[in-house]
Design a protein around this motif. Structure first.
Motif, PDB file in Angstrom:
ATOM      1  N   ALA A 172     -19.756 -33.824  42.518  1.00 14.30           N
ATOM      2  CA  ALA A 172     -19.381 -34.182  41.153  1.00 14.30           C
ATOM      3  C   ALA A 172     -20.039 -35.485  40.731  1.00 14.30           C
ATOM      4  CB  ALA A 172     -17.859 -34.296  41.048  1.00 14.30           C
ATOM      5  N   THR A 173     -20.111 -36.448  41.651  1.00  9.37           N
ATOM      6  CA  THR A 173     -20.775 -37.718  41.353  1.00  9.37           C
ATOM      7  C   THR A 173     -22.256 -37.502  41.066  1.00  9.37           C
ATOM      8  OG1 THR A 173     -19.221 -39.005  42.675  1.00  9.37           O
ATOM      9  CG2 THR A 173     -21.394 -39.972  42.316  1.00  9.37           C
ATOM     10  N   LEU A 174     -22.919 -36.702  41.905  1.00  7.02           N
ATOM     11  CA  LEU A 174     -24.338 -36.431  41.696  1.00  7.02           C
ATOM     12  C   LEU A 174     -24.577 -35.743  40.355  1.00  7.02           C
ATOM     13  CD1 LEU A 174     -25.301 -35.212  45.280  1.00  7.02           C
ATOM     14  CD2 LEU A 174     -25.903 -37.398  44.238  1.00  7.02           C
ATOM     15  N   MET A 175     -23.729 -34.779  40.032  1.00  8.63           N
ATOM     16  CA  MET A 175     -23.898 -34.080  38.755  1.00  8.63           C
ATOM     17  C   MET A 175     -23.707 -35.041  37.588  1.00  8.63           C
ATOM     18  SD  MET A 175     -24.597 -31.335  37.120  1.00  8.63           S
ATOM     19  CE  MET A 175     -24.262 -29.824  38.027  1.00  8.63           C
ATOM     20  N   PHE A 222     -18.697 -25.462  37.970  1.00  4.38           N
ATOM     21  CA  PHE A 222     -19.743 -25.459  38.999  1.00  4.38           C
ATOM     22  C   PHE A 222     -19.154 -25.873  40.339  1.00  4.38           C
ATOM     23  CE2 PHE A 222     -19.616 -29.913  37.983  1.00  4.38           C
ATOM     24  CZ  PHE A 222     -20.106 -30.600  39.106  1.00  4.38           C
ATOM     25  N   GLY A 223     -19.869 -25.551  41.400  1.00  2.00           N
ATOM     26  CA  GLY A 223     -19.467 -25.945  42.743  1.00  2.00           C
ATOM     27  C   GLY A 223     -20.385 -25.311  43.754  1.00  2.00           C
ATOM     28  N   THR A 224     -20.359 -25.835  44.975  1.00  4.39           N
ATOM     29  CA  THR A 224     -21.266 -25.372  46.024  1.00  4.39           C
ATOM     30  C   THR A 224     -20.475 -24.796  47.192  1.00  4.39           C
ATOM     31  OG1 THR A 224     -23.134 -26.795  45.487  1.00  4.39           O
ATOM     32  CG2 THR A 224     -22.870 -26.231  47.796  1.00  4.39           C
ATOM     33  N   ALA A 313     -25.440 -17.915  34.311  1.00  4.11           N
ATOM     34  CA  ALA A 313     -25.247 -18.583  35.603  1.00  4.11           C
ATOM     35  C   ALA A 313     -26.565 -19.078  36.160  1.00  4.11           C
ATOM     36  CB  ALA A 313     -24.602 -17.617  36.596  1.00  4.11           C
ATOM     37  N   ILE A 314     -26.520 -20.219  36.839  1.00  2.90           N
ATOM     38  CA  ILE A 314     -27.656 -20.700  37.621  1.00  2.90           C
ATOM     39  C   ILE A 314     -27.175 -20.865  39.055  1.00  2.90           C
ATOM     40  CG2 ILE A 314     -27.200 -23.100  36.882  1.00  2.90           C
ATOM     41  CD1 ILE A 314     -30.244 -23.603  37.295  1.00  2.90           C
ATOM     42  N   LEU A 315     -27.928 -20.295  39.990  1.00  9.52           N
ATOM     43  CA  LEU A 315     -27.565 -20.312  41.402  1.00  9.52           C
ATOM     44  C   LEU A 315     -28.625 -21.056  42.188  1.00  9.52           C
ATOM     45  CD1 LEU A 315     -27.089 -17.076  40.238  1.00  9.52           C
ATOM     46  CD2 LEU A 315     -25.611 -17.162  42.242  1.00  9.52           C
ATOM     47  N   THR A 316     -28.218 -21.730  43.266  1.00 12.75           N
ATOM     48  CA  THR A 316     -29.122 -22.566  44.051  1.00 12.75           C
ATOM     49  C   THR A 316     -28.940 -22.276  45.539  1.00 12.75           C
ATOM     50  OG1 THR A 316     -28.883 -24.297  42.377  1.00 12.75           O
ATOM     51  CG2 THR A 316     -29.884 -24.933  44.473  1.00 12.75           C
ATOM     52  N   PHE A 367     -30.341 -30.921  40.588  1.00  9.86           N
ATOM     53  CA  PHE A 367     -29.318 -31.217  39.589  1.00  9.86           C
ATOM     54  C   PHE A 367     -29.897 -31.310  38.182  1.00  9.86           C
ATOM     55  CE2 PHE A 367     -27.015 -32.236  43.433  1.00  9.86           C
ATOM     56  CZ  PHE A 367     -25.762 -31.738  43.146  1.00  9.86           C
ATOM     57  N   THR A 368     -31.139 -31.732  38.077  1.00 13.98           N
ATOM     58  CA  THR A 368     -31.785 -31.753  36.760  1.00 13.98           C
ATOM     59  C   THR A 368     -31.977 -30.343  36.227  1.00 13.98           C
ATOM     60  OG1 THR A 368     -32.911 -33.837  37.277  1.00 13.98           O
ATOM     61  CG2 THR A 368     -33.829 -32.513  35.487  1.00 13.98           C
ATOM     62  N   GLU A 369     -32.362 -29.416  37.109  1.00 10.74           N
ATOM     63  CA  GLU A 369     -32.503 -28.010  36.714  1.00 10.74           C
ATOM     64  C   GLU A 369     -31.160 -27.439  36.261  1.00 10.74           C
ATOM     65  OE1 GLU A 369     -34.977 -25.788  36.549  1.00 10.74           O
ATOM     66  OE2 GLU A 369     -36.671 -26.782  37.497  1.00 10.74           O
ATOM     67  N   ILE A 370     -30.122 -27.717  37.028  1.00  8.18           N
ATOM     68  CA  ILE A 370     -28.795 -27.214  36.668  1.00  8.18           C
ATOM     69  C   ILE A 370     -28.352 -27.804  35.334  1.00  8.18           C
ATOM     70  CG2 ILE A 370     -26.357 -27.180  37.325  1.00  8.18           C
ATOM     71  CD1 ILE A 370     -27.353 -27.249  40.291  1.00  8.18           C
ATOM     72  N   ALA A 371     -28.552 -29.101  35.176  1.00 10.73           N
ATOM     73  CA  ALA A 371     -28.147 -29.767  33.939  1.00 10.73           C
ATOM     74  C   ALA A 371     -28.886 -29.203  32.729  1.00 10.73           C
ATOM     75  CB  ALA A 371     -28.397 -31.270  34.050  1.00 10.73           C
ATOM     76  N   ALA A 372     -30.182 -28.934  32.886  1.00 11.17           N
ATOM     77  CA  ALA A 372     -30.962 -28.383  31.780  1.00 11.17           C
ATOM     78  C   ALA A 372     -30.459 -26.991  31.398  1.00 11.17           C
ATOM     79  CB  ALA A 372     -32.440 -28.331  32.156  1.00 11.17           C
TER      80      ALA A 372
END
Length: 380
Positions: A172-175, A222-224, A313-316, A367-372
């Motif tokens: 959460a901090t990183l996001m 979101f979550g991992t 959805a975006i998956l990583t 995280f930049t990809e997810i944020a975009a």
């Protein structure tokens, strides 16, 4: 701080607090730095493999030493090269008391690392209670104007047993830091004291509270790992209960199937240096969480649910991730249901290593990809 120590520090704060020397790793033969077969006689190996794989059936492969890919950053190479660390990956405490002691011991360094991480990344944290559930509100130093009426709900990972309290807030901090979104992370109840459905009940209580804070079209979940699986399960349950859905979701390397189903449970076994093998703690955690419920129940293994009408959805994942097949299967099922879904897979990474080291360029990229992606789908 050197890369190896820094990587160990941040990995300790994540889903699987880690810690013991490598085992069952074959020693490389001379000249094996490039990942060549452990026997120097390739002609003999070629004949042997041709014979063993002459008929349809399981693929037989020789023992190999897999090198750390030079195609990753120095920081990520340190994470990829790290040994297995126990008792996180192979824990099997004898009783509930032993589970509680292990979880507390592994959570301590992760929680202790969080204030310094927030200070470095310019993120503040406020304690809160949402829907009767303990939560944390993480706010970046600067919230862009476009994000002032947006909110992300974070579900922490840890195999349903690890990362209670502040230990579960690193993602959460990183996001918050890399995206400029305000993030709510919550401390759901976990086994051994609270098996299913306690975690999902808490998750839905938080989602209902979040709906009073912001419009659903301005929110994402979101979550991992476990957090990714619970993100998917939350959508299934919210839909079943007639609740509004978020505008988008970001399930990272989701534990979408609690059974040992999927190709990379085999192909990446012993290669993933985080999860290592389903037969380690994962199998025990799955049984502990389920508490007798069928592991294929879609609320435990959402891959068996209906994804029709899911948000974009975006998956990583990573190429060495034991859950790569979980992630790929989820992506394909979303696409088959007509849902917009993006899959990003990082070179060489084991489970969730895209969030271990905030200084690794791959972390910022993920995280930049997810944020975009979220920015494109959330209202303003």
């Amino acid at each position: 701080m050197d890369l190896t120590r820094r990587t160990a520090l941040f990995s300790a704060a994540f889903t699987l607090p880690l810690a013991l020397p490598a085992r069952a790793q074959p020693a490389a033969a001379p000249g094996n730095a490039g990942g060549t077969p452990l026997t120097p006689d390739f002609a003999a190996l070629e004949a042997q493999q041709a014979r063993l794989n002459a008929q349809p059936g399981p693929r037989v492969v020789p023992g190999r030493s897999i090198p750390v890919p030079e195609t990753t950053s120095p920081a990520m190479r340190a994470a990829i090269a790290a040994p297995y660390r126990a008792p996180a990956w192979n824990a099997n405490p004898a009783n509930a008391e032993a589970w509680r002691a292990l979880v507390a011991r592994l959570a301590a360094p992760g929680a202790a690392a969080q204030p310094a991480l927030r200070a470095r990344l310019g993120v503040s944290m406020e304690n809160a209670v949402l829907g009767g559930v303990k939560a944390f509100i993480l706010t970046p130093r600067e919230v862009p104007a476009a994000n002032r009426d947006r909110l992300l709900v974070h579900v922490h990972g840890g195999g349903y047993v690890y990362n209670p309290g502040e230990a579960g807030t690193q993602e959460a901090t990183l996001m918050a830091a890399f995206s400029g979104f305000k993030v709510v992370s919550f401390d759901y109840r976990m086994p051994p004291d609270h098996p299913y459905p306690a975690a999902m009940d808490d998750a839905m209580a938080v989602w209902k509270a979040a709906l009073q804070m912001q419009r659903p079209r301005n929110m994402a979940i979101f979550g991992t790992s476990t957090g990714g699986g619970m993100t998917l399960a939350m959508i299934l349950r919210a839909r079943a209960e007639g609740l509004p859905l978020p505008a988008a979701i970001a399930p990272g390397t989701p534990w979408s199937d609690l059974t040992e189903t999927g190709d990379t449970y085999r192909t990446n076994e012993w290669l993933d240096n985080i999860l290592v093998s389903y037969k380690g703690y994962l199998s025990h955690a799955a049984a502990l969480y389920a508490g007798g419920t069928d592991l294929k129940d879609p609320q435990l293994s959402p891959i068996y649910g209906d994804f029709t009408g899911f948000p974009p959805a975006i998956l990583t994942s990573g190429t060495r991730d034991l859950f790569l097949s979980n992630t790929v299967r989820t992506h394909r099922k979303l696409r088959q249901a007509g849902v917009e879904a993006v899959l990003q897979v990082f070179e060489g990474q084991s489970h969730a290593q895209y969030m271990f080291d905030p200084d690794a360029p791959e972390t910022k990229e993920a995280f930049t990809e997810i944020a975009a992606f979220l920015d494109r789908h959330l209202g303003k």
